[in-house]
Scaffold this motif. Structure first.
Motif, PDB file in Angstrom:
ATOM      1  N   ALA A  34       0.835  -1.210   0.000  1.00  0.00           N
ATOM      2  CA  ALA A  34       0.000   0.000   0.000  1.00  0.00           C
ATOM      3  C   ALA A  34       0.864   1.251   0.000  1.00  0.00           C
ATOM      4  N   GLY A  35       2.012   1.200   0.685  1.00  0.00           N
ATOM      5  CA  GLY A  35       2.938   2.327   0.630  1.00  0.00           C
ATOM      6  C   GLY A  35       3.448   2.564  -0.776  1.00  0.00           C
ATOM      7  N   PHE A  36       3.741   1.476  -1.489  1.00  0.00           N
ATOM      8  CA  PHE A  36       4.170   1.598  -2.884  1.00  0.00           C
ATOM      9  C   PHE A  36       3.066   2.215  -3.733  1.00  0.00           C
ATOM     10  N   VAL A  37       1.842   1.734  -3.560  1.00  0.00           N
ATOM     11  CA  VAL A  37       0.708   2.256  -4.324  1.00  0.00           C
ATOM     12  C   VAL A  37       0.518   3.751  -4.048  1.00  0.00           C
ATOM     13  N   GLY A  38       0.622   4.137  -2.775  1.00  0.00           N
ATOM     14  CA  GLY A  38       0.464   5.542  -2.440  1.00  0.00           C
ATOM     15  C   GLY A  38       1.543   6.417  -3.057  1.00  0.00           C
ATOM     16  N   GLY A  39       2.792   5.920  -3.046  1.00  0.00           N
ATOM     17  CA  GLY A  39       3.879   6.683  -3.658  1.00  0.00           C
ATOM     18  C   GLY A  39       3.711   6.833  -5.157  1.00  0.00           C
ATOM     19  N   ALA A 128     -10.240   6.224  -0.644  1.00  0.00           N
ATOM     20  CA  ALA A 128      -9.705   4.871  -0.517  1.00  0.00           C
ATOM     21  C   ALA A 128      -8.268   4.889  -0.020  1.00  0.00           C
ATOM     22  N   LEU A 129      -7.452   5.790  -0.553  1.00  0.00           N
ATOM     23  CA  LEU A 129      -6.063   5.891  -0.107  1.00  0.00           C
ATOM     24  C   LEU A 129      -5.983   6.352   1.340  1.00  0.00           C
ATOM     25  N   ALA A 130      -6.856   7.274   1.733  1.00  0.00           N
ATOM     26  CA  ALA A 130      -6.855   7.760   3.110  1.00  0.00           C
ATOM     27  C   ALA A 130      -7.237   6.656   4.088  1.00  0.00           C
ATOM     28  N   LEU A 131      -8.115   5.766   3.690  1.00  0.00           N
ATOM     29  CA  LEU A 131      -8.467   4.642   4.547  1.00  0.00           C
ATOM     30  C   LEU A 131      -7.292   3.684   4.713  1.00  0.00           C
ATOM     31  N   VAL A 182      -3.524   4.658 -19.275  1.00  0.00           N
ATOM     32  CA  VAL A 182      -2.768   3.480 -18.848  1.00  0.00           C
ATOM     33  C   VAL A 182      -2.229   3.666 -17.437  1.00  0.00           C
ATOM     34  N   THR A 183      -1.963   4.912 -17.049  1.00  0.00           N
ATOM     35  CA  THR A 183      -1.492   5.167 -15.691  1.00  0.00           C
ATOM     36  C   THR A 183      -2.492   4.664 -14.660  1.00  0.00           C
ATOM     37  N   PHE A 184      -3.767   4.916 -14.904  1.00  0.00           N
ATOM     38  CA  PHE A 184      -4.793   4.418 -13.982  1.00  0.00           C
ATOM     39  C   PHE A 184      -5.024   2.928 -14.171  1.00  0.00           C
ATOM     40  N   ALA A 185      -4.891   2.453 -15.392  1.00  0.00           N
ATOM     41  CA  ALA A 185      -5.062   1.023 -15.630  1.00  0.00           C
ATOM     42  C   ALA A 185      -4.009   0.208 -14.884  1.00  0.00           C
ATOM     43  N   LEU A 186      -2.800   0.749 -14.748  1.00  0.00           N
ATOM     44  CA  LEU A 186      -1.747   0.048 -14.015  1.00  0.00           C
ATOM     45  C   LEU A 186      -2.055  -0.044 -12.522  1.00  0.00           C
ATOM     46  N   GLN A 187      -2.889   0.862 -12.034  1.00  0.00           N
ATOM     47  CA  GLN A 187      -3.261   0.807 -10.629  1.00  0.00           C
ATOM     48  C   GLN A 187      -4.198  -0.366 -10.326  1.00  0.00           C
ATOM     49  N   ILE A 188      -4.868  -0.872 -11.350  1.00  0.00           N
ATOM     50  CA  ILE A 188      -5.822  -1.962 -11.130  1.00  0.00           C
ATOM     51  C   ILE A 188      -5.119  -3.236 -10.660  1.00  0.00           C
ATOM     52  N   PRO A 189      -4.053  -3.722 -11.337  1.00  0.00           N
ATOM     53  CA  PRO A 189      -3.370  -4.905 -10.809  1.00  0.00           C
ATOM     54  C   PRO A 189      -2.710  -4.663  -9.456  1.00  0.00           C
ATOM     55  N   MET A 190      -2.289  -3.426  -9.183  1.00  0.00           N
ATOM     56  CA  MET A 190      -1.745  -3.128  -7.856  1.00  0.00           C
ATOM     57  C   MET A 190      -2.813  -3.329  -6.786  1.00  0.00           C
ATOM     58  N   ALA A 191      -4.000  -2.797  -7.056  1.00  0.00           N
ATOM     59  CA  ALA A 191      -5.098  -2.965  -6.107  1.00  0.00           C
ATOM     60  C   ALA A 191      -5.513  -4.427  -5.997  1.00  0.00           C
ATOM     61  N   ALA A 192      -5.486  -5.153  -7.123  1.00  0.00           N
ATOM     62  CA  ALA A 192      -5.821  -6.575  -7.088  1.00  0.00           C
ATOM     63  C   ALA A 192      -4.829  -7.344  -6.214  1.00  0.00           C
ATOM     64  N   ALA A 193      -3.540  -6.981  -6.299  1.00  0.00           N
ATOM     65  CA  ALA A 193      -2.534  -7.630  -5.451  1.00  0.00           C
ATOM     66  C   ALA A 193      -2.813  -7.353  -3.973  1.00  0.00           C
ATOM     67  N   LEU A 194      -3.244  -6.142  -3.654  1.00  0.00           N
ATOM     68  CA  LEU A 194      -3.618  -5.831  -2.276  1.00  0.00           C
ATOM     69  C   LEU A 194      -4.757  -6.724  -1.809  1.00  0.00           C
ATOM     70  N   LEU A 195      -5.760  -6.911  -2.667  1.00  0.00           N
ATOM     71  CA  LEU A 195      -6.917  -7.727  -2.291  1.00  0.00           C
ATOM     72  C   LEU A 195      -6.513  -9.184  -2.091  1.00  0.00           C
ATOM     73  N   VAL A 196      -5.596  -9.673  -2.912  1.00  0.00           N
ATOM     74  CA  VAL A 196      -5.119 -11.053  -2.744  1.00  0.00           C
ATOM     75  C   VAL A 196      -4.418 -11.210  -1.401  1.00  0.00           C
ATOM     76  N   LEU A 197      -3.589 -10.235  -1.044  1.00  0.00           N
ATOM     77  CA  LEU A 197      -2.849 -10.322   0.212  1.00  0.00           C
ATOM     78  C   LEU A 197      -3.768 -10.256   1.435  1.00  0.00           C
ATOM     79  N   VAL A 198      -4.746  -9.357   1.404  1.00  0.00           N
ATOM     80  CA  VAL A 198      -5.588  -9.211   2.593  1.00  0.00           C
ATOM     81  C   VAL A 198      -6.489 -10.421   2.808  1.00  0.00           C
ATOM     82  N   ARG A 199      -6.708 -11.222   1.771  1.00  0.00           N
ATOM     83  CA  ARG A 199      -7.515 -12.428   1.948  1.00  0.00           C
ATOM     84  C   ARG A 199      -6.832 -13.418   2.894  1.00  0.00           C
ATOM     85  N   GLY A 200      -5.502 -13.419   2.898  1.00  0.00           N
ATOM     86  CA  GLY A 200      -4.785 -14.334   3.768  1.00  0.00           C
ATOM     87  C   GLY A 200      -4.248 -13.693   5.023  1.00  0.00           C
TER      88      GLY A 200
END
Length: 218
Positions: A34-39, A128-131, A182-200
């Motif tokens: 999430a720190g990477f995503v925010g940066g 979302a980022l603030a949360l 594409v800049t925003f499209a690249l954020q989608i897999p980043m967010a998906a990776a976050l969702l995968v991690l929080v599941r476990g």
């Protein structure tokens, strides 16, 4: 003669926490990501501003500037309350809500048909980022062994800094060959990776007392 016995005094030395569980480690990895995503989000947008201005803002720089300013305004308004929400409902739950929101708003920003649609999507993305911000720090502090918190927070800060450097470089390359979307499209897999991690993951901290939300003076 009676012999007085003195009960041994309890040691006041601090206890050392054990190694974090796998669920806590996963939560920490999600927080670092999430720190990477925010940066990335904080730096990349400034480089695509001219393209947004010329594409869907009709060259109106004043109107297009709301794409930049809305994130700062909303994040400043929501950040403190986000920490209190985490105290009330759990930091992992708050973090998950932020990750889901970031996924949805990144997709909405990538396909925004108008400037004002993009501005609203970016405002929601700032929520979302603030949360995620206070929640990610709480997950790191709660899931890290005592004495190694500084190292863990250093990894979070390093991830943010690396993203701040990589974001402009990648965006500059993409703008010359593809589109600002594409800049925003690249954020989608980043967010998906976050969702995968929080599941476990599980929340290593305890919920605090019901801290009242204050919408006026906070």
């Amino acid at each position: 003669m009676a012999v007085a016995t003195v009960a041994p005094m309890a040691s006041s030395a601090p206890t050392t926490l054990g190694a974090p569980s796998s669920g806590s480690s996963t939560a920490i990895r999600a927080a670092v990501l999430a720190g990477f995503v925010g940066g990335w989000d904080a730096t990349a947008l400034y480089f695509i501003f001219p393209a947004i201005r010329d594409d869907i803002a009709g060259g109106d720089a004043a109107a297009a500037s709301w794409v930049l300013s809305i994130t700062s305004i909303v994040a400043a308004a929501v950040m403190l309350q986000a920490g209190r929400v985490g105290d009330r409902v759990g930091h992992l739950r708050t973090f998950t809500i932020g990750a889901v929101g970031y996924f949805v708003t990144a997709a909405a920003s990538a396909v925004a048909p108008t400037l004002w649609f993009l501005i609203v999507a970016r405002g929601a993305q700032a929520v979302a980022l603030a949360l995620q911000g206070p929640a990610s720090m709480a997950l790191i502090m709660g899931g890290t062994t005592r004495g190694s918190e500084a190292r863990a927070m250093g990894r979070w800060g390093a991830a943010t800094a690396v993203a701040g450097v990589l974001g402009p470089i990648c965006v500059a390359a993409l703008l010359t060959s593809v589109s600002w979307r594409v800049t925003f499209a690249l954020q989608i897999p980043m967010a998906a990776a976050l969702l995968v991690l929080v599941r476990g993951a599980h929340d290593p901290g305890q919920r605090g007392p019901a801290t009242p939300l204050r919408l006026v003076d906070s």
